[in-house]
Design a protein around this motif. Structure first.
Motif, mmCIF file in Angstrom:
data_model
loop_
_atom_site.group_PDB
_atom_site.id
_atom_site.type_symbol
_atom_site.label_atom_id
_atom_site.label_comp_id
_atom_site.label_asym_id
_atom_site.label_seq_id
_atom_site.Cartn_x
_atom_site.Cartn_y
_atom_site.Cartn_z
ATOM 1 N N GLU A 1 65.124 95.570 -22.318
ATOM 2 C CA GLU A 1 64.186 95.891 -23.283
ATOM 3 C C GLU A 1 64.543 95.782 -24.475
ATOM 4 O O GLU A 1 63.739 95.994 -25.600
ATOM 5 N N GLY A 2 65.699 95.629 -24.785
ATOM 6 C CA GLY A 2 66.129 95.120 -26.107
ATOM 7 C C GLY A 2 67.332 95.961 -26.836
ATOM 8 O O GLY A 2 67.971 95.301 -27.559
ATOM 9 N N PRO A 3 67.107 97.323 -26.834
ATOM 10 C CA PRO A 3 68.163 98.345 -27.425
ATOM 11 C C PRO A 3 69.468 98.135 -26.969
ATOM 12 O O PRO A 3 69.540 97.674 -25.712
ATOM 13 N N ARG A 4 70.184 98.440 -27.790
ATOM 14 C CA ARG A 4 71.850 98.385 -27.292
ATOM 15 C C ARG A 4 72.383 99.837 -27.199
ATOM 16 O O ARG A 4 72.113 100.748 -27.914
ATOM 17 N N LEU A 5 73.051 100.198 -26.111
ATOM 18 C CA LEU A 5 73.755 101.556 -26.038
ATOM 19 C C LEU A 5 75.142 101.515 -25.911
ATOM 20 O O LEU A 5 75.648 100.373 -25.363
ATOM 21 N N LEU A 6 75.764 102.345 -26.465
ATOM 22 C CA LEU A 6 77.113 102.636 -26.290
ATOM 23 C C LEU A 6 77.342 103.402 -25.012
ATOM 24 O O LEU A 6 76.689 104.318 -24.917
ATOM 25 N N ALA A 7 78.371 102.931 -23.957
ATOM 26 C CA ALA A 7 78.401 103.585 -22.848
ATOM 27 C C ALA A 7 79.507 103.202 -21.869
ATOM 28 O O ALA A 7 80.129 102.125 -22.597
ATOM 29 N N GLY A 8 79.805 103.794 -21.178
ATOM 30 C CA GLY A 8 80.948 103.746 -20.262
ATOM 31 C C GLY A 8 80.725 102.499 -19.179
ATOM 32 O O GLY A 8 79.678 102.608 -18.690
ATOM 33 N N ILE A 9 81.597 101.897 -18.682
ATOM 34 C CA ILE A 9 81.654 101.020 -17.579
ATOM 35 C C ILE A 9 82.319 101.695 -16.653
ATOM 36 O O ILE A 9 83.545 101.886 -16.736
ATOM 37 N N VAL A 10 81.743 101.777 -15.347
ATOM 38 C CA VAL A 10 82.406 102.491 -14.274
ATOM 39 C C VAL A 10 82.690 101.365 -13.298
ATOM 40 O O VAL A 10 82.536 100.321 -13.104
#
Length: 136
Positions: A94-103
């Motif tokens: 959908e476009g937004p970028r998120l800072l997140a962990g990769i499991v």
């Protein structure tokens, strides 16, 4: 500092995000004036400064935009049992970028451009975190 940081689950600007995460749903704010969907959640649209926002469900699918593998515990030994871990920026479809962990990353093959999908991690600190895993 001891213990992992915990978001303020009662903050009016972010509470809907955390409430949805607890239900294992990913939602982001959408500006009712200009239509921008954005992250992180805040009280006003970063595009037009509009204050009329609604919460939109996201597909949870995206692309790995960038990442780093962390090998040193953050601040103190609080994070020692977590290392190594991957912190990434995921660009949602959908476009937004998120800072997140990769499991469950396979570091030998993890690459920018990999397709990822959201999953949820219920943490002992009493918060549910949206995290991502690589999909084939």
């Amino acid at each position: 500092m001891t213990g992992k940081p915990r978001p303020d689950l009662n903050d009016a600007a972010t509470a809907p995000y955390w409430e949805a995460a607890a239900r294992h749903e990913l939602v982001l704010p959408r500006c009712n004036s200009c239509g921008l969907v954005f992250f992180p959640p805040r009280e006003r649209c970063p595009g037009c400064w509009g204050g009329e926002l609604s919460w939109q469900p996201m597909s949870g699918s995206g692309t790995l935009w960038t990442f780093t593998e962390v090998h040193v515990p953050f601040y103190d030994d609080t994070w020692a049992e977590d290392v190594p871990y991957v912190v990434a920026v995921v660009e949602l479809d959908e476009g937004p970028r998120l800072l997140a962990g990769i499991v469950e990353p396979d570091m030998a093959s993890l690459a920018i451009g990999d397709r990822v999908e959201v999953t949820f991690e219920d943490r002992p600190e009493g918060v549910t975190l949206p995290v991502f895993r690589v999909v084939e």
